[in-house]
Scaffold this active site. Structure first.
Site, mmCIF file in Angstrom:
data_model
loop_
_atom_site.group_PDB
_atom_site.id
_atom_site.type_symbol
_atom_site.label_atom_id
_atom_site.label_comp_id
_atom_site.label_asym_id
_atom_site.label_seq_id
_atom_site.Cartn_x
_atom_site.Cartn_y
_atom_site.Cartn_z
ATOM 1 N N GLU A 285 0.830 -1.209 0.000
ATOM 2 C CA GLU A 285 0.000 0.000 0.000
ATOM 3 C C GLU A 285 0.862 1.255 0.000
ATOM 4 O OE1 GLU A 285 -3.042 0.404 3.011
ATOM 5 O OE2 GLU A 285 -4.432 -0.844 1.904
ATOM 6 N N LYS A 420 -13.847 -0.365 -4.443
ATOM 7 C CA LYS A 420 -14.973 0.028 -3.590
ATOM 8 C C LYS A 420 -16.033 0.746 -4.418
ATOM 9 C CE LYS A 420 -12.230 0.761 0.580
ATOM 10 N NZ LYS A 420 -11.709 1.770 1.491
HETATM 11 O O1 PA5 Z 1 -4.003 1.252 5.472
HETATM 12 C C1 PA5 Z 1 -5.146 1.610 5.368
HETATM 13 O O2 PA5 Z 1 -5.477 2.795 5.492
HETATM 14 C C2 PA5 Z 1 -6.264 0.618 5.101
HETATM 15 O O3 PA5 Z 1 -5.819 -0.677 4.994
HETATM 16 C C3 PA5 Z 1 -7.283 0.688 6.227
HETATM 17 O O4 PA5 Z 1 -6.649 0.362 7.416
HETATM 18 C C4 PA5 Z 1 -8.430 -0.275 5.968
HETATM 19 O O5 PA5 Z 1 -9.023 -0.016 4.740
HETATM 20 C C5 PA5 Z 1 -9.484 -0.137 7.068
HETATM 21 O O6 PA5 Z 1 -9.972 1.168 7.115
HETATM 22 P P1 PA5 Z 1 -10.827 1.682 8.334
HETATM 23 O O7 PA5 Z 1 -10.006 1.578 9.555
HETATM 24 O O8 PA5 Z 1 -11.158 3.101 7.990
HETATM 25 O O9 PA5 Z 1 -12.052 0.808 8.407
#
Ligand code: PA5
Length: 443
Positions: A285, A420
C-alpha cells in the site's frame, strides 16, 4: 544486539561500493522523512509514537483489556487492513499460531471478523461464540468500511440480544476517529468506551496505537514491552544512514534497479505467518503506486519450499528474499533415537528440531542465492513482545525511507478506492447510479 543484518546472501548481487554510492540518496530520503517535509507528511504521527504516545489512554487500554479478560471467554476483533493485521500478527508472533488452543491462563480466545465478506466465515464465528460470554472490539478509522460494518451489525445484535442494550455497552469497545465518522457517532450514542486512531497515523502504520494495542493486551501480550522494543528501534534507526533501516531501504532500491521487482519476506515459523501478512500491506500500500514499486509478498518455510520453492529456485529471475530468522524457538523438541531407524533419522538423534530448522534455513539460503535469488537476512533472538515492537517500527521506518527513494508518497493509498466504487455501484448504493449502468453494460 536487537537485530542483525547478514549480507552473505547478496555477495554476487550487491557490491559494497554500490551501497556506499546509494548513501547520498538514502540520506535525502531519510532527511525528507525525519524533517516531515515530504509527500504525505500529515501522516507521520507514527515516527515519534514510541516516545510520544498518550499515557492516559495507554492506561485505559490496560484497564479495558483486564475487563475483557475478566468478563469474556471470547473476544471478537472486528476490522480490516490496517485495522486488523497488526493485532493478529502480534498475538500469533508472541504466542504462536495456535493461541486460541493454548493461550495464557485467564485470556479469552480471540477471533477476527470483518476482514472478508464471507457469510460462511461469519456464521462459523457465531457458532464458535455459542453460549459463551464475549466482548467486541470494533476497529475502523473511517467508521464506514463495508466489511467491518457488516460484521459489527451481526455481532452487535448478538451482544444486545444476550446482554441487553445496557449490558452490551459494557462489552463493546470502539477504536475509531476521535471525533468524526459513523462509528464514533454510534459509540457516543450508545455509550461504548472508545479509543482513538490518531488523525496523523494511517491504518497500516497504526499497530502501536489502540488499534493494535487493545487486542494485544486482551490476549496477554505485554504492551509495555512492545512499546519498549519500538522505542529502541526508533533510537537505533535515525539521523545517520549507518543503521539497518537505511541499509535495508538501500538494498531494496539497488536490487530493484537490477530487475528484482518482487520481494518475499520469508519466515521459518508459522508464528510469523501473520507478520508476513502485515508486512505485505505495509509495503504494497505504501509503494505500489504511479505504476512503480516492488511487489511485496511473503512465504512460510519450510512449508512453502514444498510448493513455491520450485519457482524461487528455478523460475523467472525477478525476485529477492528477505529472511526473518528467529534464533530461539518458544519451546524446543529433541529428536529421539529409534531402534529400527526405518525412516533413517537416527543420524539426527539428540539434535533439536530447531537445529534441523536452522540447517534448512542455511541450506535454502545458499541454494536460492546460487539459483539467482539474492537474500537479505535479518536475525533476531526471540519472537517476543519486545521484538515485535522493534520489528514493527523497523519495517515502518524502512518503508518510509524506501518509498521516498522510489519517488512516491508512501502514506496514501488511492488505488484501494477503485474496487470500492465499483462494488458500491453494483450494490446499488445511492449516488452511484450512472456507474452502475456503465458497469452492468460491460458485464
Ligand atoms: O491502510 C489503510 O489505510 C487501510 O488498509 C485501512 O486500514 C483499511 O481499509 C481499514 O480502514 P478503516 O479503519 O477506515 O475501516
Amino acid at each position: 544486539m536487537s537485530m542483525e543484518l547478514k549480507m552473505s546472501g547478496l555477495w554476487r548481487y550487491v557490491q559494497d561500493d554500490e551501497i556506499h554510492d546509494a548513501e547520498p540518496l538514502v540520506k535525502v530520503a531519510q532527511d525528507t522523512l525525519e524533517s516531515c517535509k515530504g509527500a504525505g507528511n500529515d501522516f507521520l504521527g507514527w515516527l515519534d509514537l514510541p516516545e510520544n504516545y498518550d499515557r492516559e489512554e495507554f492506561a485505559r487500554i490496560k484497564q479495558a483489556a483486564e475487563k475483557i479478560r475478566r468478563t469474556a471467554d471470547v473476544l471478537i476483533v472486528i476490522g480490516i487492513g490496517g485495522s486488523y493485521l497488526g493485532a493478529r500478527a502480534a498475538i500469533e508472533f508472541v504466542n504462536g499460531q495456535m493461541y486460541n488452543q493454548i493461550r495464557p491462563e485467564g485470556t479469552p480466545e480471540v477471533y477476527f471478523a470483518g476482514n472478508n465478506i464471507s457469510s460462511s466465515y461469519l456464521n462459523d464465528l457465531v457458532k464458535i461464540v455459542g453460549d459463551r460470554d464475549f466482548c467486541i472490539n470494533v476497529i475502523s478509522k473511517s467508521g464506514t468500511t463495508t466489511e467491518p460494518a457488516i460484521a459489527f451489525r451481526i455481532f452487535k445484535e448478538l451482544c444486545e440480544k444476550k446482554y441487553g442494550r445496557e449490558g452490551a455497552k459494557e462489552r463493546i469497545f470502539a477504536t475509531t476517529d476521535k471525533e468524526r465518522g459513523a462509528l464514533k457517532q454510534l459509540a457516543d450514542d450508545e455509550g461504548y468506551e472508545t479509543f482513538v486512531v490518531p488523525d496523523d497515523i494511517g491504518g497500516r502504520f497504526s499497530v502501536l496505537t489502540p488499534v493494535g494495542l487493545l487486542p494485544m493486551a486482551a490476549a496477554g501480550v505485554n504492551i509495555d514491552e512492545v512499546m519498549k522494543g519500538a522505542a529502541q528501534a526508533r533510537i537505533e534507526n535515525r539521523h545517520t544512514t549507518d543503521h539497518l533501516a537505511a541499509k535495508y531501504a538501500a538494498l531494496r532500491s539497488i536490487l530493484h534497479r537490477k530487475g528484482k521487482s518482487m520481494e518475499i519476506l520469508v519466515n521459518y515459523d508459522p508464528a510469523l505467518v501473520m507478520f508476513g501478512e502485515w508486512y505485505k500491506q505495509l509495503f504494497n500500500e505504501s509503494e505500489g503506486k504511479d505504476h512503480k514499486g516492488i511487489f511485496a509478498t511473503s512465504a512460510n518455510f519450510s512449508t512453502d519450499l514444498h510448493s513455491i520453492g520450485q519457482f524461487i529456485q528455478d523460475g523467472t529471475r525477478m525476485m529477492f528474499e528477505t529472511v526473518l530468522w528467529v534464533r530461539e524457538p518458544r519451546s524446543e523438541s529433541i529428536i529421539k533415537e529409534e531402534k529400527d531407524d526405518i525412516d533413517g533419522l537416527n543420524y539426527l538423534a539428540g539434535k533439536s528440531v530447531q537445529f534441523v530448522n536452522s540447517k534448512a534455513y542455511q541450506g535454502t539460503l545458499l541454494a536460492h542465492v546460487d539459483g539467482g535469488t539474492p537474500n537479505i537476512v535479518f536475525e533476531i533472538d526471540r519472537a517476543d513482545a519486545w521484538h515485535f515492537g522493534y520489528l514493527v517500527y523497523f519495517f515502518e521506518k524502512a518503508c518510509g525511507i524506501s518509498g521516498y527513494l522510489l519517488g512516491v508518497n508512501p502514506f496514501d493509498q488511492p488505488g484501494v478506492e477503485a474496487y470500492k466504487k465499483n462494488m458500491f455501484a453494483l450494490l446499488g448504493k445511492k449516488g452511484y447510479e450512472q456507474r452502475k449502468k456503465y458497469l452492468e453494460g460491460r458485464m
